[in-house]
Design a protein around this motif. Structure first.
Motif, mmCIF file in Angstrom:
data_model
loop_
_atom_site.group_PDB
_atom_site.id
_atom_site.type_symbol
_atom_site.label_atom_id
_atom_site.label_comp_id
_atom_site.label_asym_id
_atom_site.label_seq_id
_atom_site.Cartn_x
_atom_site.Cartn_y
_atom_site.Cartn_z
ATOM 1 N N LEU A 174 3.549 5.638 -5.721
ATOM 2 C CA LEU A 174 3.298 5.531 -7.278
ATOM 3 C C LEU A 174 2.119 6.562 -7.446
ATOM 4 O O LEU A 174 2.098 7.354 -8.556
ATOM 5 N N GLU A 175 0.934 6.818 -6.767
ATOM 6 C CA GLU A 175 -0.144 7.734 -7.082
ATOM 7 C C GLU A 175 0.224 9.100 -6.929
ATOM 8 O O GLU A 175 -0.467 10.106 -7.501
ATOM 9 N N GLY A 176 1.363 9.222 -5.992
ATOM 10 C CA GLY A 176 1.941 10.621 -5.890
ATOM 11 C C GLY A 176 1.219 11.265 -4.773
ATOM 12 O O GLY A 176 1.143 12.411 -4.387
ATOM 13 N N GLU A 179 1.976 2.007 -3.559
ATOM 14 C CA GLU A 179 1.083 2.158 -4.232
ATOM 15 C C GLU A 179 0.736 3.814 -4.135
ATOM 16 O O GLU A 179 0.612 4.401 -4.977
ATOM 17 N N ASN A 180 0.711 4.281 -2.859
ATOM 18 C CA ASN A 180 0.607 5.470 -2.566
ATOM 19 C C ASN A 180 1.843 6.162 -3.313
ATOM 20 O O ASN A 180 1.476 7.245 -3.541
ATOM 21 N N GLN A 221 0.680 -1.186 0.143
ATOM 22 C CA GLN A 221 -0.004 -0.007 -0.007
ATOM 23 C C GLN A 221 0.723 1.348 -0.159
ATOM 24 O O GLN A 221 0.541 2.312 -0.606
#
Length: 146
Positions: A144-146, A141-142, A138
């Motif tokens: 990568l989402e910026g 992922e966070n 997670q």
């Protein structure tokens, strides 16, 4: 025509870089999970801790006769570091062609340790290690989402 060719080359490089980055993140999560399983394993003789094995596309069989009796719960020993380094190398060599990565332990009493039947670790091994892996995933992922 030249700009289309240049654009294609740029896309191919981007795709290759993205694939490599994804493999690095996957490898980091797997190595973290593997290391957590090792470190959460209670130590008496070190037999259970030394028998965590990482393999690609088919589960490892058999049992290691090497033990990690010098290790204390939650600490890295030379054996733990060597096991993690070996797993890291296996992943570098085979992650690209991996359908499945297996983390196994063949000692006959590993299920009891995983169920918390040790005063050194009453919370088990695998479930808490997976929960930490989910947190790592997670966080990536966070990121990568910026």
């Amino acid at each position: 025509m030249a700009s289309a060719k240049k654009f294609n080359v740029g896309l191919k490089k981007f795709a290759g870089d993205a694939t490599k980055q994804g493999q690095r993140y996957t490898k980091a999560i797997i190595i973290g999970l593997y290391r957590d399983c090792i470190l959460r394993t209670p130590v008496d003789t070190g037999r259970a801790r030394s028998n965590w094995m990482l393999s690609i596309n088919s589960p490892a069989r058999g049992e290691s006769k090497v033990t990690d009796s010098d290790a204390k719960k939650g600490q890295h020993s030379g054996r733990t570091k060597a096991m993690t380094s070996t797993a890291d190398l296996k992943l570098k060599q085979g992650l690209e062609n991996a359908n499945t990565v297996f983390i196994t332990n063949s000692v006959p009493y590993i299920a009891r340790l995983d169920e918390g039947h040790s005063s050194q670790n009453t919370q088990g091994i695998i479930k808490p290690a997976i929960e930490r892996a989910k947190i790592r995933a997670q966080a990536l992922e966070n990121l990568l989402e910026g």
